[in-house]
Design an enzyme around this catalytic site. Structure first.
Site, short mmCIF file in Angstrom:
data_model
loop_
_atom_site.label_atom_id
_atom_site.label_comp_id
_atom_site.label_asym_id
_atom_site.label_seq_id
_atom_site.Cartn_x
_atom_site.Cartn_y
_atom_site.Cartn_z
N LYS A 1 12.46 -52.73 39.61
CA LYS A 1 11.95 -52.82 38.24
C LYS A 1 13.03 -52.67 37.18
O LYS A 1 12.84 -53.07 36.04
CB LYS A 1 10.83 -51.81 38.03
CG LYS A 1 9.54 -52.25 38.70
CD LYS A 1 8.33 -51.80 37.93
CE LYS A 1 7.05 -52.38 38.50
NZ LYS A 1 6.80 -51.92 39.88
N SER B 1 3.02 -44.70 35.01
CA SER B 1 3.37 -43.41 35.60
C SER B 1 4.36 -43.64 36.73
O SER B 1 4.77 -42.72 37.41
CB SER B 1 2.12 -42.73 36.15
OG SER B 1 1.46 -43.61 37.03
N ASN C 1 7.40 -46.62 38.60
CA ASN C 1 8.77 -47.12 38.51
C ASN C 1 9.07 -47.86 37.21
O ASN C 1 10.21 -47.84 36.75
CB ASN C 1 9.05 -48.03 39.71
CG ASN C 1 9.15 -47.24 41.01
OD1 ASN C 1 9.51 -46.06 41.00
ND2 ASN C 1 8.83 -47.87 42.12
N GLN D 1 10.37 -45.40 34.56
CA GLN D 1 11.76 -45.00 34.73
C GLN D 1 12.71 -46.16 34.44
O GLN D 1 13.81 -45.96 33.92
CB GLN D 1 11.96 -44.46 36.14
CG GLN D 1 11.26 -43.11 36.31
CD GLN D 1 11.15 -42.67 37.75
OE1 GLN D 1 12.15 -42.54 38.44
NE2 GLN D 1 9.93 -42.46 38.21
N TYR E 1 15.91 -39.55 32.01
CA TYR E 1 16.58 -40.79 31.59
C TYR E 1 16.56 -40.95 30.07
O TYR E 1 16.99 -41.98 29.55
CB TYR E 1 15.91 -42.01 32.23
CG TYR E 1 16.17 -42.17 33.71
CD1 TYR E 1 17.47 -42.16 34.21
CD2 TYR E 1 15.13 -42.33 34.61
CE1 TYR E 1 17.72 -42.32 35.56
CE2 TYR E 1 15.36 -42.50 35.97
CZ TYR E 1 16.67 -42.48 36.44
OH TYR E 1 16.90 -42.64 37.77
N GLY F 1 1.13 -56.47 40.44
CA GLY F 1 0.68 -57.34 39.35
C GLY F 1 1.35 -58.72 39.39
O GLY F 1 0.99 -59.61 38.63
N GLY F 2 2.36 -58.87 40.25
CA GLY F 2 2.93 -60.18 40.49
C GLY F 2 4.23 -60.51 39.76
O GLY F 2 4.70 -61.64 39.84
N GLU G 1 -0.07 -57.75 49.88
CA GLU G 1 -0.79 -56.68 49.19
C GLU G 1 -1.35 -55.67 50.19
O GLU G 1 -1.56 -56.00 51.35
CB GLU G 1 -2.03 -57.27 48.50
CG GLU G 1 -1.76 -58.00 47.24
CD GLU G 1 -3.06 -58.54 46.67
OE1 GLU G 1 -3.25 -58.43 45.47
OE2 GLU G 1 -3.89 -59.08 47.45
N GLY H 1 -6.53 -53.38 48.24
CA GLY H 1 -6.37 -53.92 46.89
C GLY H 1 -5.99 -55.38 46.94
O GLY H 1 -4.94 -55.78 46.45
N ASP I 1 -6.90 -58.03 45.36
CA ASP I 1 -7.30 -58.88 44.22
C ASP I 1 -6.42 -60.13 44.12
O ASP I 1 -6.90 -61.20 43.74
CB ASP I 1 -7.23 -58.09 42.92
CG ASP I 1 -5.81 -57.59 42.65
OD1 ASP I 1 -5.37 -56.67 43.35
OD2 ASP I 1 -5.14 -58.16 41.77
N SER J 1 11.05 -53.40 48.14
CA SER J 1 10.97 -53.31 46.67
C SER J 1 11.43 -51.99 46.07
O SER J 1 11.86 -51.96 44.92
CB SER J 1 9.55 -53.63 46.20
OG SER J 1 8.63 -52.75 46.81
C1 LIG Z 1 5.96 -52.33 40.74
C2 LIG Z 1 6.26 -52.32 42.18
C3 LIG Z 1 5.75 -53.31 43.05
C4 LIG Z 1 4.84 -54.41 42.58
O1 LIG Z 1 5.48 -55.24 41.67
P1 LIG Z 1 4.68 -56.25 40.72
O2 LIG Z 1 5.70 -56.92 39.93
O3 LIG Z 1 3.70 -55.43 39.92
O4 LIG Z 1 3.93 -57.16 41.65
C5 LIG Z 1 6.12 -53.26 44.38
N1 LIG Z 1 6.92 -52.28 44.86
C6 LIG Z 1 7.43 -51.32 44.07
C7 LIG Z 1 8.31 -50.29 44.67
C8 LIG Z 1 7.12 -51.30 42.70
O5 LIG Z 1 7.62 -50.34 41.90
#
Ligand SMILES: *Cc1c(COP(=O)(O)O)cnc(C)c1O
Length: 319
Positions: free
Chosen positions: A54, A79, A81, A84, A116, A181-182, A205, A209, A211, A305
């Site tokens: 992120k 709340s 990532n 931050q 931060y 959220g993609g 997903e 969840g 969706d 991620s």
């Molecule tokens: C936010 C996040 C996701 C999902 O990312 P999106 O862009 O909302 O699909 C997946 N893994 C981690 C660790 C995240 O912080």
């Protein structure tokens, strides 16, 4: 009509974040290759600054602020990532940041965001509407609201993770990407379509969840209640307008995995690859493993991620 970001925006984002975001390593594992009968390339965003991809989208979005926006500051509600990522990017760019978080957010996350340099505004998630609070702060103070995923600059920034992967390892047969959220999936899909046109792109997903899967298969954005899953980074209730449009056009399918599969992969990453991955970060690999019969002999990319999981929680999940 909204103007969708393109691969050119991902390439421009890559230049903006260069020298600020880490170029994270692509990890290999012989054990994973043997178990799946394929060649796996793991893009390790758990090793990104603040512990998740992120940072890419947040830094890219804030880098594009004009002088007035920089002076007034940024507001975000999260709340997790994203909070931050915005707080750290804002500090690096010398922009004031206000983060709206629920009163019952984990103390460690509130502390990390304050650490931060972010100003934290707490709200009661049962009686107050965080979007209304964010909007009010934006209007009163002239702050710019940066949402966690449905924003062209955020999407373009997240796509740099896949761009770096393809730049380093060349074309792939399939790419598995975690989906909330993609933002990450849509950005990575833009990069994959440009750099490895034949690569199959899968969003993944949590089962509870799904969706995104329902939306992808029905052709319209489906809203659900906050899902109960250990994948807290993917507890989103719906895709965004930008992200859905990009996903619908570019992604091959949306898959789901169970919480038990996520725990198995957390254990694999820790014991075999010596890395800490948060539950949400395991979505992609869990789906690849479940699909292994179709992946024999192929070159597979997996985006890990993030790695932000409290150690007590990590241990209790693995116990
Ligand atoms: C936010 C996040 C996701 C999902 O990312 P999106 O862009 O909302 O699909 C997946 N893994 C981690 C660790 C995240 O912080």
């Amino acid at each position: 009509m909204q103007v969708l970001p393109t691969y050119d925006d991902v390439a421009a984002a890559a230049q903006r974040i260069e020298g600020h975001a880490h170029r994270t390593p692509v990890l290999r594992s012989r054990t994973a290759d043997q178990e799946l009968g394929a060649q796996l390339f793991f893009k390790a965003e758990n090793l990104q600054r603040m512990g998740a991809f992120k940072f890419r989208g947040a830094f890219n979005a804030l880098s594009r602020f004009d002088a007035a926006q920089r002076e007034a500051g940024v507001v975000a509600f999260s709340s997790g990532n994203h909070a931050q990522a915005i707080a750290l990017s804002a500090r690096l760019l010398d922009i004031p940041a206000t983060i709206v978080m629920p009163q019952d957010a984990p103390a460690a996350k509130v502390a990390a965001t304050r650490g931060y340099g972010g100003k934290v505004v707490l709200y009661d998630r049962y009686t107050e509407d965080r979007e209304a609070i964010g909007r009010r702060l934006a209007e009163e103070g002239g702050l710019t609201l940066i949402p966690p995923y449905d924003h062209p600059d955020v999407i373009a920034g997240q796509g740099t993770a896949a761009k770096e992967l393809f730049d380093e390892v060349g074309p792939l047969d399939a790419l598995f990407v975690c989906l909330g959220g993609g933002g990450l999936l849509s950005g990575c899909a833009l990069a994959a379509r440009a750099l490895s046109p034949d690569c199959k792109i899968y969003g993944v997903e949590p089962e509870a969840g799904n969706d995104g899967q329902q939306s992808f298969r029905s052709g319209a954005i489906v809203h659900i209640d906050t899902p109960k899953t250990i994948a807290d980074g993917a507890q989103t209730q719906h895709l965004g307008n930008y992200t859905f449009d990009i996903i619908r056009r570019n992604v091959d399918d949306v898959l789901t995995v169970s919480d038990a599969q996520l725990v198995d992969e957390m254990r694999f990453f820790a014991s075999r690859m010596k890395i800490v991955v948060e539950p949400t970060g395991c979505l992609g690999f869990a789906a690849a493993r479940a699909m292994r019969a179709q992946l024999q002999g192929k070159r597979i990319g997996v985006i890990i991620s993030g790695g932000n999981v409290d150690m007590a929680r990590f241990c209790s999940l693995l116990a």
